[in-house]
Design a protein around this motif. Sequence first.
Motif, PDB file in Angstrom:
ATOM      1  N   PRO A 168       0.807  -1.224   0.000  1.00 56.42           N
ATOM      2  CA  PRO A 168       0.000   0.000   0.000  1.00 56.42           C
ATOM      3  C   PRO A 168       0.838   1.271   0.000  1.00 56.42           C
ATOM      4  N   ASP A 169       2.028   1.240   0.607  1.00 59.34           N
ATOM      5  CA  ASP A 169       2.835   2.459   0.609  1.00 59.34           C
ATOM      6  C   ASP A 169       3.384   2.772  -0.783  1.00 59.34           C
ATOM      7  N   THR A 170       3.643   1.727  -1.596  1.00 59.63           N
ATOM      8  CA  THR A 170       4.080   1.964  -2.969  1.00 59.63           C
ATOM      9  C   THR A 170       2.972   2.639  -3.770  1.00 59.63           C
ATOM     10  N   VAL A 171       1.736   2.188  -3.576  1.00 58.87           N
ATOM     11  CA  VAL A 171       0.600   2.787  -4.280  1.00 58.87           C
ATOM     12  C   VAL A 171       0.402   4.235  -3.836  1.00 58.87           C
ATOM     13  N   LEU A 172       0.420   4.470  -2.536  1.00 55.75           N
ATOM     14  CA  LEU A 172       0.204   5.826  -2.040  1.00 55.75           C
ATOM     15  C   LEU A 172       1.331   6.758  -2.475  1.00 55.75           C
ATOM     16  N   HIS A 173       2.555   6.259  -2.456  1.00 51.44           N
ATOM     17  CA  HIS A 173       3.689   7.060  -2.922  1.00 51.44           C
ATOM     18  C   HIS A 173       3.470   7.492  -4.364  1.00 51.44           C
ATOM     19  N   ALA A 174       3.025   6.567  -5.204  1.00 49.22           N
ATOM     20  CA  ALA A 174       2.801   6.888  -6.613  1.00 49.22           C
ATOM     21  C   ALA A 174       1.675   7.903  -6.785  1.00 49.22           C
ATOM     22  N   LEU A 175       0.600   7.745  -6.029  1.00 48.61           N
ATOM     23  CA  LEU A 175      -0.519   8.688  -6.141  1.00 48.61           C
ATOM     24  C   LEU A 175      -0.091  10.090  -5.718  1.00 48.61           C
ATOM     25  N   ARG A 176       0.649  10.198  -4.634  1.00 45.45           N
ATOM     26  CA  ARG A 176       1.136  11.513  -4.192  1.00 45.45           C
ATOM     27  C   ARG A 176       2.054  12.134  -5.232  1.00 45.45           C
ATOM     28  N   ASP A 177       2.894  11.315  -5.815  1.00 45.72           N
ATOM     29  CA  ASP A 177       3.835  11.819  -6.813  1.00 45.72           C
ATOM     30  C   ASP A 177       3.097  12.364  -8.035  1.00 45.72           C
ATOM     31  N   ILE A 178       2.133  11.594  -8.529  1.00 46.16           N
ATOM     32  CA  ILE A 178       1.412  12.000  -9.734  1.00 46.16           C
ATOM     33  C   ILE A 178       0.560  13.237  -9.487  1.00 46.16           C
ATOM     34  N   THR A 179      -0.142  13.277  -8.365  1.00 48.29           N
ATOM     35  CA  THR A 179      -0.981  14.448  -8.096  1.00 48.29           C
ATOM     36  C   THR A 179      -0.133  15.699  -7.873  1.00 48.29           C
ATOM     37  N   ARG A 180       1.021  15.526  -7.311  1.00 47.27           N
ATOM     38  CA  ARG A 180       1.920  16.680  -7.113  1.00 47.27           C
ATOM     39  C   ARG A 180       2.360  17.268  -8.451  1.00 47.27           C
ATOM     40  N   HIS A 181       2.672  16.419  -9.404  1.00 44.51           N
ATOM     41  CA  HIS A 181       3.219  16.892 -10.671  1.00 44.51           C
ATOM     42  C   HIS A 181       2.151  17.277 -11.695  1.00 44.51           C
ATOM     43  N   THR A 182       0.898  17.014 -11.409  1.00 41.78           N
ATOM     44  CA  THR A 182      -0.174  17.433 -12.317  1.00 41.78           C
ATOM     45  C   THR A 182      -1.116  18.437 -11.659  1.00 41.78           C
ATOM     46  N   ARG A 183      -0.744  18.931 -10.515  1.00 39.82           N
ATOM     47  CA  ARG A 183      -1.582  19.885  -9.780  1.00 39.82           C
ATOM     48  C   ARG A 183      -1.818  21.129 -10.639  1.00 39.82           C
ATOM     49  N   GLY A 184      -3.057  21.594 -10.643  1.00 40.90           N
ATOM     50  CA  GLY A 184      -3.408  22.759 -11.445  1.00 40.90           C
ATOM     51  C   GLY A 184      -4.082  22.394 -12.750  1.00 40.90           C
ATOM     52  N   ALA A 185      -3.916  21.150 -13.196  1.00 42.21           N
ATOM     53  CA  ALA A 185      -4.546  20.702 -14.440  1.00 42.21           C
ATOM     54  C   ALA A 185      -5.461  19.510 -14.233  1.00 42.21           C
ATOM     55  N   LEU A 186      -5.205  18.742 -13.177  1.00 43.79           N
ATOM     56  CA  LEU A 186      -6.025  17.570 -12.858  1.00 43.79           C
ATOM     57  C   LEU A 186      -6.349  17.587 -11.373  1.00 43.79           C
ATOM     58  N   GLN A 187      -7.594  17.329 -11.041  1.00 41.23           N
ATOM     59  CA  GLN A 187      -8.024  17.317  -9.641  1.00 41.23           C
ATOM     60  C   GLN A 187      -8.820  16.052  -9.376  1.00 41.23           C
ATOM     61  N   ILE A 188      -8.484  15.354  -8.290  1.00 36.19           N
ATOM     62  CA  ILE A 188      -9.170  14.097  -7.995  1.00 36.19           C
ATOM     63  C   ILE A 188     -10.657  14.347  -7.767  1.00 36.19           C
ATOM     64  N   ARG A 189     -11.472  13.554  -8.456  1.00 32.80           N
ATOM     65  CA  ARG A 189     -12.931  13.605  -8.317  1.00 32.80           C
ATOM     66  C   ARG A 189     -13.399  12.572  -7.285  1.00 32.80           C
ATOM     67  N   TRP A 190     -12.899  11.349  -7.406  1.00 34.49           N
ATOM     68  CA  TRP A 190     -13.133  10.316  -6.409  1.00 34.49           C
ATOM     69  C   TRP A 190     -11.993   9.299  -6.485  1.00 34.49           C
ATOM     70  N   ARG A 191     -11.838   8.569  -5.418  1.00 30.62           N
ATOM     71  CA  ARG A 191     -10.727   7.616  -5.335  1.00 30.62           C
ATOM     72  C   ARG A 191     -11.130   6.469  -4.419  1.00 30.62           C
ATOM     73  N   LEU A 192     -10.702   5.261  -4.786  1.00 33.42           N
ATOM     74  CA  LEU A 192     -10.970   4.097  -3.946  1.00 33.42           C
ATOM     75  C   LEU A 192      -9.752   3.194  -3.956  1.00 33.42           C
ATOM     76  N   ASN A 193      -9.333   2.772  -2.775  1.00 32.17           N
ATOM     77  CA  ASN A 193      -8.234   1.823  -2.639  1.00 32.17           C
ATOM     78  C   ASN A 193      -8.785   0.405  -2.612  1.00 32.17           C
ATOM     79  N   GLY A 194      -8.026  -0.531  -3.165  1.00 33.15           N
ATOM     80  CA  GLY A 194      -8.445  -1.918  -3.171  1.00 33.15           C
ATOM     81  C   GLY A 194      -7.304  -2.848  -2.828  1.00 33.15           C
ATOM     82  N   PHE A 195      -7.639  -4.109  -2.586  1.00 35.41           N
ATOM     83  CA  PHE A 195      -6.625  -5.095  -2.228  1.00 35.41           C
ATOM     84  C   PHE A 195      -7.090  -6.470  -2.685  1.00 35.41           C
ATOM     85  N   THR A 196      -6.145  -7.374  -2.813  1.00 41.65           N
ATOM     86  CA  THR A 196      -6.435  -8.790  -3.045  1.00 41.65           C
ATOM     87  C   THR A 196      -5.657  -9.600  -2.022  1.00 41.65           C
TER      88      THR A 196
END
Length: 407
Positions: A168-196
């Motif tokens: 889960p920390d790898t997934v969260l790290h990636a989400l933080r990274d992507i949202t940081r670098h696209t801030r101002g042009a893309l904004q999260i509308r909804w999000r759901l975490n999942g697992f197997t």
Amino acid sequence: MNPVRRRGFLRATAAAGAACALTGPAAARPEPAGPPPFHDPRQRAVLTPPARCTAFAAFDATATGRAELADALRALTGRARFLATGGSPLPTGSAAPPADSGLLGPRVPADGAVRVTVAVGASLFDGRYGLAGRAPRRLRPMPVFPDDDLDPAWCHGDLAVQLCADSPDTVLHALRDITRHTRGALQIRWRLNGFTGPSRPTGPPRNLFGFKEGTANPDPADARLMDRLVWAGPDEPAWAAGGTYLVVRLIRMHVEFWDRVPLSEQERLLGRARDTGAPLDGAREGDAPRYAHDPEGEVIPLDSHIRAADPRTPHTRGQRLLRRSYSYDLGTRANGDLDVGTLFCCYQQDPVRQFTAVQHRLAGEPLTDYVTPFGGGWFFVLPGVRDRADWYGRALTDLTDEGRTRT
């Protein structure tokens, strides 16, 4: 954010993402000959089995024009490339924020890299970016089906990004990274975490009802079958070659009620044995149900989930889906019930011919007493990134054609 400053920020982050992708891994080890694993005409994550962890995020595009949207997609590509291949973030000045959150340590590991899938929704093809004439032929807002109870806050989106990894920390790290670098042009509308979970004891993981998930999936290794069922057909726009349609469904599972149902009834509702995953007329998980020998549904009921979803007739062969399911846990609802369920994803060549046809057969099935779809969306998975000069949606957002005057 001021549009000019935002545009400059996106250009800078796009360049920084590309630089990280180029210099990060090389600083740690020599780059292999040929293109890195990230590059492919198709997004490779489509055909890979579910990971242990995922995050699915739908975004609203807030870019002010097509050029800024392209900048955001370029930045997203640079980050996805770096996150998929690993490496050390570029150093920043002492007065600047760190180049990375540090969640995974000083170096992003390549052996536990994240898999990224990027898709676009129907709303991206409205009048904002001059893309209306470029929409995939079968892309539309997700319709409401008879047993749905959709919450608008959990539906649709201009862009969708799914991140898959084994922690889960790898997934969260990636989400933080992507949202940081696209801030101002893309904004999260909804999000759901999942697992197997792991195989218990063998085969695919189990869902929160305790049954194996994805047993009868078409074989992703069968290239001809994937061409017939998954990858976009030749009648799609030229830019869409290598893409596919993604349907996402957020399905709440009423486990308190399910857990009070006798096992024999649970198995008849699903059409499979819970322990082995075998159809009720078989002995092993891989056995094909023999519906022709059970025309009245005495062994596998006619309204069981597996029989309604895929009657296995010549007519329904072209309606099969490539399913990728995850469980989710949102805690507890206001009434005290567990807020858990399935983050259901499926890939197909035509969501009307395939997903919609299946949904119509499932309408009113007995299982609907125990599940409630409440969100999701229809998306088109963009073609893959071919090389370091390419990015997600490059052909779609290309400014060098007639669409230039409309941005």
